[in-house]
Design an enzyme around this catalytic site. Structure first.
Site, PDB file in Angstrom:
ATOM      1  N   SER A  46      49.299  50.351  27.675  1.00  0.00           N
ATOM      2  CA  SER A  46      48.877  49.761  26.449  1.00  0.00           C
ATOM      3  C   SER A  46      49.246  49.126  25.476  1.00  0.00           C
ATOM      4  O   SER A  46      48.995  47.983  24.761  1.00  0.00           O
ATOM      5  CB  SER A  46      47.575  50.847  26.248  1.00  0.00           C
TER       6      SER A  46
ATOM      7  N   HIS B 297      42.741  48.531  30.005  1.00  0.00           N
ATOM      8  CA  HIS B 297      42.986  47.335  29.092  1.00  0.00           C
ATOM      9  C   HIS B 297      42.337  45.972  30.579  1.00  0.00           C
ATOM     10  O   HIS B 297      42.431  45.325  30.486  1.00  0.00           O
ATOM     11  CB  HIS B 297      44.282  47.050  28.824  1.00  0.00           C
TER      12      HIS B 297
ATOM     13  N   LYS C  18      36.702  48.080  24.773  1.00  0.00           N
ATOM     14  CA  LYS C  18      37.154  46.937  24.312  1.00  0.00           C
ATOM     15  C   LYS C  18      36.557  46.357  25.122  1.00  0.00           C
ATOM     16  O   LYS C  18      35.155  45.850  24.229  1.00  0.00           O
ATOM     17  CB  LYS C  18      38.712  47.801  25.021  1.00  0.00           C
TER      18      LYS C  18
HETATM   19  C1  LIG Z   1      41.818  52.735  24.720  1.00  0.00           C
HETATM   20  C2  LIG Z   1      42.354  53.273  25.969  1.00  0.00           C
HETATM   21  C3  LIG Z   1      41.956  54.793  26.383  1.00  0.00           C
HETATM   22  C4  LIG Z   1      40.761  55.927  25.388  1.00  0.00           C
HETATM   23  O1  LIG Z   1      39.608  54.542  24.510  1.00  0.00           O
HETATM   24  P1  LIG Z   1      38.508  55.348  24.083  1.00  0.00           P
HETATM   25  O2  LIG Z   1      37.469  54.493  25.304  1.00  0.00           O
HETATM   26  O3  LIG Z   1      39.021  54.604  23.107  1.00  0.00           O
HETATM   27  O4  LIG Z   1      38.212  56.664  23.792  1.00  0.00           O
HETATM   28  C5  LIG Z   1      42.524  55.437  27.438  1.00  0.00           C
HETATM   29  N1  LIG Z   1      43.204  54.521  28.590  1.00  0.00           N
HETATM   30  C6  LIG Z   1      44.190  53.581  27.702  1.00  0.00           C
HETATM   31  C7  LIG Z   1      45.046  52.605  28.114  1.00  0.00           C
HETATM   32  C8  LIG Z   1      42.909  53.379  26.324  1.00  0.00           C
HETATM   33  O5  LIG Z   1      43.753  52.248  26.173  1.00  0.00           O
END
Ligand SMILES: *Cc1c(COP(=O)(O)O)cnc(C)c1O
Length: 393
Positions: free
Chosen positions: A184, A212, A243
């Site tokens: 990330s 992602h 996302k």
């Molecule tokens: C954003 C993210 C999460 C968490 O997801 P949310 O739905 O925002 O709680 C978990 N793992 C990764 C790699 C992320 O980027």
């Protein structure tokens, strides 16, 4: 007030290291052009990779979901909060990712954070289990591993040989390898084919957090498993829906028995109120878009923007780790310099966040640019020009 002095001392220490974070207030929907703290900004910071967060069809579906199902779910899934919208969404998600899994079923969670706590605490519930965790994994995976009764062994970033040695040396009854697919803060990809081959050889689970990748990678948008053409009963897939899918929540997809274990045992699933059904209803429309022609053309535009940024950035001092994903880091190093560059962009109406430790390792403070299919070529050109100019100053 010793208690308060202690808290204030911690805050002062953060401030002294340029580690204080400040929230900006967005006054308009998530989109490249936003009003932030009363000012028009061009934003390169959301994870809204396909521009669905404010897509008119998704917004309308959320409205429709509220009319159909009301505002709240009223209870946890196992009591009375499991709505038809949740059930329909889970069936759609399972069918979507089915080509990469064996006997797939999907389970919807309120957040990816909770899905990751759930998957690691449920699979790693026993003290004779071992979790092999990639060094740059997301905080929610780190916390899930901490919460599990299983032991934890961290392997260096991208180091398949080191992981192989750890698996070889382990006598754990259950082995669980867990990794982000797209990292990330760096945007690079885990070596998933090699990791899966290792897991199959050692009878280990491979848990892939595709926060992602879902919606973005693969020609159909099914994510990292499609991108790498993987299919295996050892795979446990976590996709998030706040996302690229533009709304909120997450899902775990795996063999139906693994999912049934989550329903029965995963505390982050069981002991929380089900998220509003309207959200699940809106996500059905997100999936329509991701799976359809519009999704394919959004992904093509996004890929063109990533290539354009790479072409137009001409940096000599700052580091650009290789990334072919919408996450495009520019590593600057010192916290205060990263903040200064972010402020320089901000002065030109460009919003790019500076990411500092502990989110990234010490001395790797960076700008984290994220591109979206909602950006135009002109907007990306504006960002590249501003960065080239700031680096030369
Ligand atoms: C954003 C993210 C999460 C968490 O997801 P949310 O739905 O925002 O709680 C978990 N793992 C990764 C790699 C992320 O980027």
């Amino acid at each position: 007030m010793d208690l308060l002095a202690n808290v204030q001392g911690k805050l002062a220490a953060l401030e002294a290291q340029s580690l204080t974070r400040r929230r900006r207030i967005a006054q308009s929907p998530c989109a490249p052009q936003q009003t932030v703290d009363g000012r028009a900004m061009l934003a390169f910071c959301s994870n809204d990779y396909l521009g669905l967060a404010a897509h008119p069809r998704v917004v309308e579906a959320l409205r429709e979901g509220a009319s159909l199902y009301g505002a709240g779910s009223g209870a946890s899934h196992l009591i009375s909060g499991h709505s038809r919208a949740h059930a329909l969404l889970e069936d759609r998600l399972a069918a979507f990712v089915a080509p990469n899994l064996v006997d797939a079923r999907a389970l919807y969670f309120s957040t990816g954070y909770m899905a990751n706590l759930a998957v690691l605490t449920a699979l790693g519930a026993d003290a004779d289990a071992m979790i092999f965790s990639e060094a740059l994994n997301h905080a929610s995976l780190i916390d899930g591993a901490r919460l599990a009764r299983a032991g934890v062994s961290v392997y260096p970033h991208g180091d398949v040989a080191a992981l192989a040695a750890q698996l070889e040396a382990s006598s754990a009854a259950t082995k669980i390898v867990v990794t982000d697919s797209v990292f990330s803060m760096d945007g690079d990809l885990a070596p998933l084919p090699e990791l899966l081959a290792l897991c199959e050889r050692h009878g280990a689970w491979l848990v892939v957090d595709d926060a992602h990748g879902f919606g973005v990678l693969g020609s159909k948008g099914r994510g990292a498993l499609e991108h790498c053409a993987l299919r295996s009963p050892n795979l446990v897939y976590v996709g998030t829906l706040g996302k690229a899918a533009g709304v909120s929540g997450a899902f775990i997809a795996a063999h139906a028995s693994v999912i049934e274990l989550m329903v029965q045992r995963a505390r982050p699933y069981i002991y929380t109120t089900a998220s509003p059904p309207a959200i699940a209803h809106a996500l059905l429309t997100s999936l329509d878009i991701i799976e359809g022609e519009e999704g394919a053309s959004l992904r093509a535009h996004l890929a063109a923007l990533i290539a354009q940024l790479d072409d137009e950035l001409a940096l000599t001092r700052w580091q650009r780790p290789v990334s072919h994903t919408p996450i495009q880091p520019i590593v600057i190093g010192a916290n205060d310099e990263a903040l200064r560059v972010a402020a320089g962009l901000h002065a030109q109406g460009l919003w790019v966040p500076a990411i500092r430790p502990p989110t990234v390792p010490a001395n790797t403070a960076r700008l984290r640019i994220t591109l979206s299919a909602a950006h135009t070529r002109e907007q990306v050109a504006q960002l590249a020009a501003a960065l080239n100019q700031l680096e030369a100053m």
